[in-house]
Scaffold this motif. Structure first.
Motif, PDB file in Angstrom:
ATOM      1  N   THR A  11      42.489  29.390  41.375  1.00  0.00           N
ATOM      2  CA  THR A  11      41.125  29.379  41.887  1.00  0.00           C
ATOM      3  C   THR A  11      40.447  30.677  41.480  1.00  0.00           C
ATOM      4  OG1 THR A  11      41.747  30.400  43.975  1.00  0.00           O
ATOM      5  CG2 THR A  11      41.824  27.998  43.890  1.00  0.00           C
ATOM      6  N   SER A  12      39.139  30.713  41.549  1.00  0.00           N
ATOM      7  CA  SER A  12      38.437  31.936  41.173  1.00  0.00           C
ATOM      8  C   SER A  12      38.791  33.085  42.119  1.00  0.00           C
ATOM      9  CB  SER A  12      36.930  31.705  41.156  1.00  0.00           C
ATOM     10  OG  SER A  12      36.457  31.348  42.433  1.00  0.00           O
ATOM     11  N   PHE A  13      39.040  32.784  43.381  1.00  0.00           N
ATOM     12  CA  PHE A  13      39.437  33.818  44.342  1.00  0.00           C
ATOM     13  C   PHE A  13      40.748  34.469  43.913  1.00  0.00           C
ATOM     14  CE2 PHE A  13      41.780  35.148  48.122  1.00  0.00           C
ATOM     15  CZ  PHE A  13      40.860  35.976  48.742  1.00  0.00           C
ATOM     16  N   ALA A  14      41.738  33.649  43.595  1.00  0.00           N
ATOM     17  CA  ALA A  14      43.046  34.163  43.201  1.00  0.00           C
ATOM     18  C   ALA A  14      42.977  34.902  41.871  1.00  0.00           C
ATOM     19  CB  ALA A  14      44.050  33.017  43.119  1.00  0.00           C
ATOM     20  N   GLU A  15      42.208  34.384  40.933  1.00  0.00           N
ATOM     21  CA  GLU A  15      42.098  35.027  39.633  1.00  0.00           C
ATOM     22  C   GLU A  15      41.377  36.369  39.720  1.00  0.00           C
ATOM     23  OE1 GLU A  15      43.560  34.088  36.756  1.00  0.00           O
ATOM     24  OE2 GLU A  15      44.536  32.594  38.017  1.00  0.00           O
ATOM     25  N   ASN A  16      40.371  36.474  40.578  1.00  0.00           N
ATOM     26  CA  ASN A  16      39.686  37.751  40.775  1.00  0.00           C
ATOM     27  C   ASN A  16      40.648  38.796  41.316  1.00  0.00           C
ATOM     28  OD1 ASN A  16      37.167  37.048  39.827  1.00  0.00           O
ATOM     29  ND2 ASN A  16      36.449  36.366  41.816  1.00  0.00           N
ATOM     30  N   TRP A  17      41.444  38.439  42.315  1.00  0.00           N
ATOM     31  CA  TRP A  17      42.396  39.396  42.882  1.00  0.00           C
ATOM     32  C   TRP A  17      43.490  39.748  41.889  1.00  0.00           C
ATOM     33  CZ3 TRP A  17      42.152  42.804  46.491  1.00  0.00           C
ATOM     34  CH2 TRP A  17      41.182  42.647  47.484  1.00  0.00           C
ATOM     35  N   ASN A  18      43.919  38.780  41.095  1.00  0.00           N
ATOM     36  CA  ASN A  18      44.929  39.056  40.081  1.00  0.00           C
ATOM     37  C   ASN A  18      44.410  40.080  39.075  1.00  0.00           C
ATOM     38  OD1 ASN A  18      47.323  38.775  38.639  1.00  0.00           O
ATOM     39  ND2 ASN A  18      46.465  37.151  37.364  1.00  0.00           N
ATOM     40  N   GLY A  19      43.178  39.928  38.634  1.00  0.00           N
ATOM     41  CA  GLY A  19      42.586  40.871  37.702  1.00  0.00           C
ATOM     42  C   GLY A  19      42.414  42.252  38.302  1.00  0.00           C
ATOM     43  N   ARG A  20      41.979  42.299  39.542  1.00  0.00           N
ATOM     44  CA  ARG A  20      41.778  43.594  40.213  1.00  0.00           C
ATOM     45  C   ARG A  20      43.091  44.339  40.370  1.00  0.00           C
ATOM     46  NH1 ARG A  20      37.870  41.033  44.800  1.00  0.00           N
ATOM     47  NH2 ARG A  20      36.019  40.864  43.487  1.00  0.00           N
ATOM     48  N   LEU A  21      44.134  43.629  40.785  1.00  0.00           N
ATOM     49  CA  LEU A  21      45.434  44.275  40.983  1.00  0.00           C
ATOM     50  C   LEU A  21      46.056  44.696  39.653  1.00  0.00           C
ATOM     51  CD1 LEU A  21      46.873  42.062  43.846  1.00  0.00           C
ATOM     52  CD2 LEU A  21      45.943  44.370  44.004  1.00  0.00           C
ATOM     53  N   ALA A  22      45.818  43.915  38.595  1.00  0.00           N
ATOM     54  CA  ALA A  22      46.321  44.297  37.272  1.00  0.00           C
ATOM     55  C   ALA A  22      45.645  45.577  36.794  1.00  0.00           C
ATOM     56  CB  ALA A  22      46.086  43.161  36.287  1.00  0.00           C
ATOM     57  N   MET A  23      44.329  45.672  36.991  1.00  0.00           N
ATOM     58  CA  MET A  23      43.609  46.897  36.600  1.00  0.00           C
ATOM     59  C   MET A  23      44.097  48.093  37.399  1.00  0.00           C
ATOM     60  SD  MET A  23      39.695  45.696  35.939  1.00  0.00           S
ATOM     61  CE  MET A  23      39.531  44.573  37.317  1.00  0.00           C
ATOM     62  N   LEU A  24      44.337  47.902  38.692  1.00  0.00           N
ATOM     63  CA  LEU A  24      44.831  48.978  39.540  1.00  0.00           C
ATOM     64  C   LEU A  24      46.213  49.442  39.077  1.00  0.00           C
ATOM     65  CD1 LEU A  24      44.247  50.670  42.070  1.00  0.00           C
ATOM     66  CD2 LEU A  24      45.361  48.885  43.403  1.00  0.00           C
ATOM     67  N   GLY A  25      47.093  48.509  38.758  1.00  0.00           N
ATOM     68  CA  GLY A  25      48.424  48.856  38.275  1.00  0.00           C
ATOM     69  C   GLY A  25      48.383  49.607  36.960  1.00  0.00           C
ATOM     70  N   PHE A  26      47.471  49.201  36.079  1.00  0.00           N
ATOM     71  CA  PHE A  26      47.333  49.881  34.793  1.00  0.00           C
ATOM     72  C   PHE A  26      46.866  51.321  34.990  1.00  0.00           C
ATOM     73  CE2 PHE A  26      45.014  50.893  30.869  1.00  0.00           C
ATOM     74  CZ  PHE A  26      46.022  50.679  29.951  1.00  0.00           C
ATOM     75  N   VAL A  27      45.897  51.532  35.842  1.00  0.00           N
ATOM     76  CA  VAL A  27      45.379  52.880  36.104  1.00  0.00           C
ATOM     77  C   VAL A  27      46.450  53.751  36.755  1.00  0.00           C
ATOM     78  CG1 VAL A  27      43.699  54.192  37.472  1.00  0.00           C
ATOM     79  CG2 VAL A  27      42.967  52.199  36.178  1.00  0.00           C
ATOM     80  N   ILE A  28      47.200  53.192  37.696  1.00  0.00           N
ATOM     81  CA  ILE A  28      48.270  53.953  38.342  1.00  0.00           C
ATOM     82  C   ILE A  28      49.351  54.332  37.323  1.00  0.00           C
ATOM     83  CG2 ILE A  28      50.173  53.764  39.992  1.00  0.00           C
ATOM     84  CD1 ILE A  28      48.234  52.193  41.787  1.00  0.00           C
TER      85      ILE A  28
END
Length: 47
Positions: A11-28
């Motif tokens: 769903t768009s909700f799940a995909e948005n959170w997946n993208g946000r968490l991936a970006m956060l992990g990359f920055v960390i």
């Protein structure tokens, strides 16, 4: 009764959170690499 959108699956909700968490992990990962001077694989003991 109101129709609720599913929060699991492709769903768009799940995909948005997946993208946000991936970006956060990359920055960390980049910040950790800058602070320690060692690459991610080196930190994990793989190199």
């Amino acid at each position: 009764m109101e129709k609720q959108e599913n929060k699991f699956g492709f769903t768009s909700f799940a995909e948005n959170w997946n993208g946000r968490l991936a970006m956060l992990g990359f920055v960390i990962g980049i910040l950790t690499e800058l602070l320690t001077g060692k690459g991610i694989l080196s930190q994990l003991g793989l190199m």
